[in-house]
Design an enzyme around this catalytic site. Structure first.
Site, short mmCIF file in Angstrom:
data_model
loop_
_atom_site.label_atom_id
_atom_site.label_comp_id
_atom_site.label_asym_id
_atom_site.label_seq_id
_atom_site.Cartn_x
_atom_site.Cartn_y
_atom_site.Cartn_z
N GLU A 1 0.83 -1.19 0.00
CA GLU A 1 0.00 0.00 0.00
C GLU A 1 0.87 1.25 0.00
O GLU A 1 2.10 1.17 0.08
CB GLU A 1 -0.94 -0.01 1.22
CG GLU A 1 -1.94 -1.13 1.19
CD GLU A 1 -2.88 -1.13 2.38
OE1 GLU A 1 -3.86 -1.89 2.34
OE2 GLU A 1 -2.64 -0.38 3.35
N HIS B 1 -8.29 10.43 3.86
CA HIS B 1 -7.96 9.33 2.96
C HIS B 1 -8.16 9.81 1.53
O HIS B 1 -9.18 10.43 1.21
CB HIS B 1 -8.85 8.11 3.23
CG HIS B 1 -8.32 6.86 2.63
ND1 HIS B 1 -8.36 6.60 1.28
CD2 HIS B 1 -7.71 5.79 3.21
CE1 HIS B 1 -7.80 5.42 1.05
NE2 HIS B 1 -7.40 4.91 2.19
N ARG C 1 -0.38 8.93 2.06
CA ARG C 1 -1.75 9.43 1.94
C ARG C 1 -1.85 10.95 1.91
O ARG C 1 -2.66 11.51 1.18
CB ARG C 1 -2.59 8.88 3.10
CG ARG C 1 -2.88 7.41 3.00
CD ARG C 1 -3.61 6.92 4.25
NE ARG C 1 -3.94 5.51 4.14
CZ ARG C 1 -4.46 4.79 5.12
NH1 ARG C 1 -4.72 5.36 6.29
NH2 ARG C 1 -4.74 3.52 4.96
N HIS D 1 -10.60 10.65 7.63
CA HIS D 1 -10.35 9.23 7.84
C HIS D 1 -9.81 8.93 9.24
O HIS D 1 -10.51 8.36 10.07
CB HIS D 1 -9.39 8.74 6.76
CG HIS D 1 -9.18 7.27 6.73
ND1 HIS D 1 -10.21 6.36 6.74
CD2 HIS D 1 -8.04 6.52 6.67
CE1 HIS D 1 -9.74 5.12 6.68
NE2 HIS D 1 -8.41 5.20 6.67
N ARG E 1 -0.40 9.02 9.13
CA ARG E 1 -0.42 7.56 9.35
C ARG E 1 0.00 6.81 8.09
O ARG E 1 -0.52 7.06 7.02
CB ARG E 1 -1.82 7.11 9.75
CG ARG E 1 -2.19 7.44 11.18
CD ARG E 1 -3.60 6.97 11.51
NE ARG E 1 -3.90 7.30 12.89
CZ ARG E 1 -4.11 6.40 13.85
NH1 ARG E 1 -4.07 5.12 13.56
NH2 ARG E 1 -4.36 6.77 15.08
#
Length: 524
Positions: free
Chosen positions: A123, A235, A283, A342, A377
């Site tokens: 990811e 997000h 992100r 998010h 994050r």
């Protein structure tokens, strides 16, 4: 006049929340021999939590892979934009495989690439494939299922709103609760906050309805500091289906890990030339790039083109179902997406065992600021942290309760707070404290919050509105004090990060005033 309890109870450890961190903590405390009571706002024992909605997976270094803890730590530190606590990151990452193995012992089952070998995906922000997943894109649901199964032996109280953490100024003594039977007090020497995030500060979010900043407010009202709340992760890819409100489906970035690309309405790549990792950039980078492209061309969304992924429905069944529910066939059409509120990167200040500065008060999961995430994050580190720190907090709380013995909580004063109407708050936050902020908007937001009416907390809705209002005040004050762009925090007037500001701000509640230990000011 006091809170005037209509019922009382006792416990060794009270856990607030039933997601991954809450149940990991409760199980650990129970297995240590303590009497544990778990409080849930939900009306059903298996209420939907943020854990349930987590799609991507759990980032973990497997012992038989070519990955390493040092590499995982390096990726986390890079994503955190200079704000992570490196020792905390190493501690949590190094304990990841043990925690995941324990979860498997509680019944979790992950997807396999071959018998006995977990399938791994990659990811955004990760340099390697290290994400274990379940049900394709339903990892959170599997984690929640396994923990719910193990938690059948726990005393879980539904419809219980924890309205105050009680203490005698030196240590925790219990919790003030509102439920269908009225106001109550549970005396306990240890309390664990595991109440999740604050996504419903905004009009549209990937979070479930209970993510209203409860733990942030409970900690502040108890005199405990919070930190890094200006860093709210949007997000990059929340499903866009018109300008609706409330929770919207997440489109997992694991889809980009399998080759999908972001395009604007004219067919141009959104991420080309923006970051060396392209569509797999962290992100915050991707969300900011999408926000800038939408503003530049005047579109309400961009598009995730996943048409080149073979077997999309089998690999991402949750996303496929969400898309088809709004008339999008992801196999044949690009998926309309937009950034959505998010995760909070900050929270209640704790160590890596969940301990706050108030003896007996612990926090774990999204509500806590351990130093793991810094300014942003890293994908799939959230379930990892919830498992590791949740379990540690449960053991530490159990040990504290055993050492202290019984406690007796005294009823607090009436719970009265200022709170605007929720829709007004969400509209103001979405306008002035979203992906990109500026001083004028933040000051306007601060004035809006200051003009709120005084209200008495007598129900779940009242409490949530009060918690949201306080969380909004903290986010606004912290964002206004940080005059730079770093990680999830983007200030329009300050496009770059300032090296001198690469440290956390501590926020406390002094009386009813939000006090920020600003980057250039003396402590509160």
């Amino acid at each position: 006049m006091t809170f005037a309890p209509e019922w009382t109870d006792t416990a060794d450890v009270v856990v607030i929340g039933t997601g991954v961190a809450g149940l990991a903590a409760a199980l650990a405390a129970h297995r240590a021999g303590r009497r544990v009571v778990v409080l849930s706002k939900a009306d059903q024992r298996h209420g939907v939590t943020a854990t349930h909605y987590a799609q991507g997976g759990i980032a973990v270094v497997l012992p038989d892979s070519d990955d390493s803890i040092d590499d995982h730590v390096a990726d986390t530190l890079a994503a955190g934009a200079g704000m992570c606590d490196a020792d905390a990151v190493y501690s949590i990452v190094a304990d990841g495989y043990r925690a995941v193995a324990e979860l498997v012992g509680d019944g979790a089952r992950f997807d396999e690439s071959a018998p006995g070998r977990w399938a791994l995906t990659r990811e955004g922000g990760h340099s390697r494939r290290r994400i274990v997943h379940a049900g394709g894109d339903a990892t959170g649901a599997e984690v929640q299922r396994a923990l719910d199964g193990a938690a059948q032996l726990l005393d879980i109280r539904t419809g219980h709103v924890a309205a105050r953490v009680l203490h005698d100024r030196t240590a925790v003594t219990g919790v003030a609760v509102v439920n269908a039977d009225g106001r109550g007090i549970i005396s306990a020497p240890a309390v664990i906050l595991a109440s999740g995030g604050l996504g419903h500060l905004y009009g549209a979010t990937t979070n479930p309805e209970g993510s209203t900043g409860d733990g942030i407010a409970l900690a502040l009202w108890a005199g405990v500091p919070v930190s890094d709340l200006e860093f709210i992760q949007f997000h990059p890819t929340m499903l866009y289906a018109g300008r609706g409100r409330g929770r919207r489906p997440l489109i997992t970035e694991a889809i980009r890990g399998e080759g999908a690309i972001l395009l604007d309405s004219q067919g141009n790549s959104v991420m080309a030339g923006v970051h060396p990792m392209g569509d797999l950039a962290p992100r915050d980078v991707v969300a900011a790039a999408i926000d800038a492209r939408m503003k530049a061309i005047g579109d309400p969304c961009v598009y995730l083109d996943a048409r080149g992924i073979d077997g999309f429905d089998a690999r991402f069944p949750t996303v496929a179902a969400s898309c088809r529910a709004v008339g999008i066939d992801p196999v044949r059409q690009p998926i309309p997406v937009t950034p959505g509120a998010h995760y909070s990167c900050g929270g209640v200040v704790t160590d890596v065992y969940g301990q706050t500065e108030l003896p007996g008060l612990f926090a774990a999961g999204e509500v806590a600021r351990t130093g793991m995430h810094g300014a942003n994050r890293l994908a799939s580190n959230s379930l990892l942290e919830g498992l590791v720190v949740g379990g540690r907090a449960g053991k530490a709380a159990a040990a504290h309760a055993a050492a202290v013995g019984r406690s007796r909580a005294i009823a607090p004063e009436p719970i009265i707070h200022t709170a605007p109407k929720r829709r007004e708050l969400q509209k103001a936050m979405s306008r002035d404290a979203s992906v990109v902020r500026n001083a004028a908007g933040l000051r306007r937001l601060s004035e809006t919050l200051s003009a709120a009416r005084v209200r008495t907390v007598a129900s779940r809705r009242d409490f949530e509105n009060a918690a949201l209002a306080l969380a909004a005040r903290v986010v606004t004050a912290a964002a206004l004090a940080r005059n730079e762009s770093r990680g999830c925090h983007h200030r329009a007037e300050y496009s770059d990060a300032v090296p001198e500001q690469a440290r956390s701000q501590v926020v406390r509640l002094v009386g009813d005033a939000v006090c920020v230990e600003a980057l250039s000011a003396v402590p509160c």
